[in-house]
Design an enzyme around this catalytic site. Sequence first.
Site, PDB file in Angstrom:
ATOM      1  N   ASP A  57       0.575  -0.128  -7.139  1.00 19.38           N
ATOM      2  CA  ASP A  57       0.122   0.242  -5.796  1.00 19.38           C
ATOM      3  C   ASP A  57       1.113   1.189  -5.142  1.00 19.38           C
ATOM      4  OD1 ASP A  57      -1.587   0.240  -3.628  1.00 19.38           O
ATOM      5  OD2 ASP A  57      -0.686  -1.536  -2.721  1.00 19.38           O
ATOM      6  N   LYS A  81       2.192   4.176  -3.213  1.00 17.44           N
ATOM      7  CA  LYS A  81       1.610   5.112  -2.260  1.00 17.44           C
ATOM      8  C   LYS A  81       2.654   5.388  -1.194  1.00 17.44           C
ATOM      9  CE  LYS A  81      -0.743   1.183  -0.212  1.00 17.44           C
ATOM     10  NZ  LYS A  81      -2.032   0.527  -0.058  1.00 17.44           N
ATOM     11  N   ASN A 129       4.205   2.778   0.981  1.00 17.54           N
ATOM     12  CA  ASN A 129       5.120   1.824   0.354  1.00 17.54           C
ATOM     13  C   ASN A 129       6.489   2.432   0.057  1.00 17.54           C
ATOM     14  OD1 ASN A 129       3.264  -0.187   0.424  1.00 17.54           O
ATOM     15  ND2 ASN A 129       2.604   0.025  -1.700  1.00 17.54           N
ATOM     16  N   THR A 186      -9.400   5.776   1.979  1.00 13.81           N
ATOM     17  CA  THR A 186      -8.054   6.329   2.081  1.00 13.81           C
ATOM     18  C   THR A 186      -7.890   7.324   0.942  1.00 13.81           C
ATOM     19  OG1 THR A 186      -7.089   4.684   0.622  1.00 13.81           O
ATOM     20  CG2 THR A 186      -7.142   4.149   2.969  1.00 13.81           C
TER      21      THR A 186
END
Length: 316
Positions: A136, A138, A141, A177
């Site tokens: 995950d 992105k 993060n 998104t």
Amino acid sequence: MLNFGKAPSPIFGKCLSFMLFSSGAFSEVVLAQEKATGEMYAVKCIPKKALRGKESGIENEIAVLRKIKHENIVALEDIYESPTHLYLIMQLVSGGELFDRIVERGFYTEQDASALIKPVLDAVNYLHSLGIVHRDLKPENLLYYNPHEESKIMISDFGLSKMEGAANDIMSTACGTPGYVAPEVLAQKPYSKAVDCWSIGVIAYILLCGYPPFYDENDSKLFEQILRAEYEFDSPYWDDISDSAKDFISNLMQKDPEKRLTCEEALRHPWIAGDTALCKNIHESVSRQMKKNFAKAKWRVSDHFLSSFLQKEILH
Ligand SMILES: *[C@@H]1O[C@H](CO)[C@@H](O)[C@H](O)[C@H]1NC(C)=O
């Protein structure tokens, strides 16, 4: 039955549930202060009912997370449990989000972007060496450790894959998104470490132009674009960007995961390891696009915010 051998958080003042940083489908993150030292932490609160039936998997996974020690990865400091919740005590980072800081600066070059991507590659390479896939990655993060100009960048928010890792969740996070997920994830094929390398390619793309490589208001069209790895280095935004940068991105945003660069290979690419990243100022166009395409994060833990919060809510 989860067993971490600890009573529920004796060291923490209170679990401040109104201090919601982020709220995922399964968990929320709150701010907490260690009484003995005054240190602040981010606490991920996971309702045990979300984990029911997967306890042994979660325990293994947490054991792995606890082993992670890297200067560019937010550390899992400790774990507590109550009858209803599991609390992951995470290192708190206070330097804000990557894009916000790029927008705020006055000068920004390919070399800056390369210097931002390098520690991310290094950290993800480390995770991969432990057999961990982040899945995950992105920009949200990627957080700065502290507000100083020279602050390092940190990868934050590890999901627990047993809990949050179903393909459906990834599909739904991608909805609406800009997509950071690799084509093979959307195609629901088995996937591997290479998904992280794709995401790093997408992040590098955005760092150099300020807009996402894939965009469509219609989610099913967006997914189609990603599945076909259909993106371009559009003029005029990419006119002044080096061929080396484009080569770097093309080799990470490579549809076939077998042909995609690994982190180790990407770390050796001349745009990262050599001197091909240009020093031309691209701040104006990149920041204009970033402002347009990435709305400000709802919650940011700035020092100012933290200190005013501490005075109001904890010290009194
Ligand atoms: C999105 O695109 C698909 C495929 O082109 C189409 O069938 C669908 O009606 C579109 N949905 C919306 C909400 O426009």
